[in-house]
Design a protein around this motif. Structure first.
Motif, PDB file in Angstrom:
ATOM      1  N   ARG A 152      16.057  54.903  67.177  1.00 41.50           N
ATOM      2  CA  ARG A 152      17.435  54.982  66.696  1.00 41.50           C
ATOM      3  C   ARG A 152      17.666  56.243  65.875  1.00 41.50           C
ATOM      4  N   ALA A 174      16.402  56.780  72.360  1.00 38.83           N
ATOM      5  CA  ALA A 174      16.717  55.575  73.136  1.00 38.83           C
ATOM      6  C   ALA A 174      16.154  55.681  74.549  1.00 38.83           C
ATOM      7  N   ALA A 177      20.101  50.951  71.009  1.00 34.63           N
ATOM      8  CA  ALA A 177      19.488  51.973  70.139  1.00 34.63           C
ATOM      9  C   ALA A 177      20.296  53.263  70.149  1.00 34.63           C
ATOM     10  N   ALA A 213      21.750  54.691  62.991  1.00 33.71           N
ATOM     11  CA  ALA A 213      20.497  54.484  62.247  1.00 33.71           C
ATOM     12  C   ALA A 213      20.834  54.182  60.794  1.00 33.71           C
TER      13      ALA A 213
END
Length: 100
Positions: free
Chosen positions: A53, A60, A94, A99
């Motif tokens: 992430r 990803a 992701a 994040a």
């Protein structure tokens, strides 16, 4: 994932102590190595999610490849299809989720 019927029970319910439980789990894992491989791949992928992430779309993509690559090493077509679908969902999440 294992190319046949899933195990109904592994004998843990009749275990008398922790060593009996461990022995039952080891026997079940030995009888179904494909299931053990899938569990290992998913465990490694779960550890790799935060790093993927943080790296964005390329992270990803790498995570998706990490999930799919072991499946190509000899799993059945159904197992490969389900792992590819799982990899696409995880990699998509992701890539899209920020994040922390």
């Amino acid at each position: 994932l294992i190319g046949g019927r899933a195990p109904h029970g592994v004998g843990v319910s009749g275990a008398g102590d922790p060593l009996d439980v461990a022995g039952s789990l080891v026997r079940a894992a030995g009888a179904h190595p494909g299931l053990l491989m899938a569990a290992g791949v998913l465990a490694v992928a779960a550890i790799a999610v935060p790093t993927a992430r943080a790296r964005g779309r390329w992270g990803a993509l790498a995570l998706g490849a990490l999930l799919v690559f072991p499946a190509l090493a000899g799993a059945s077509a159904l197992a490969i299809a389900s792992l590819v679908l799982c990899a696409a969902i995880v990699a998509g999440c992701a890539a899209v989720l920020p994040a922390r």
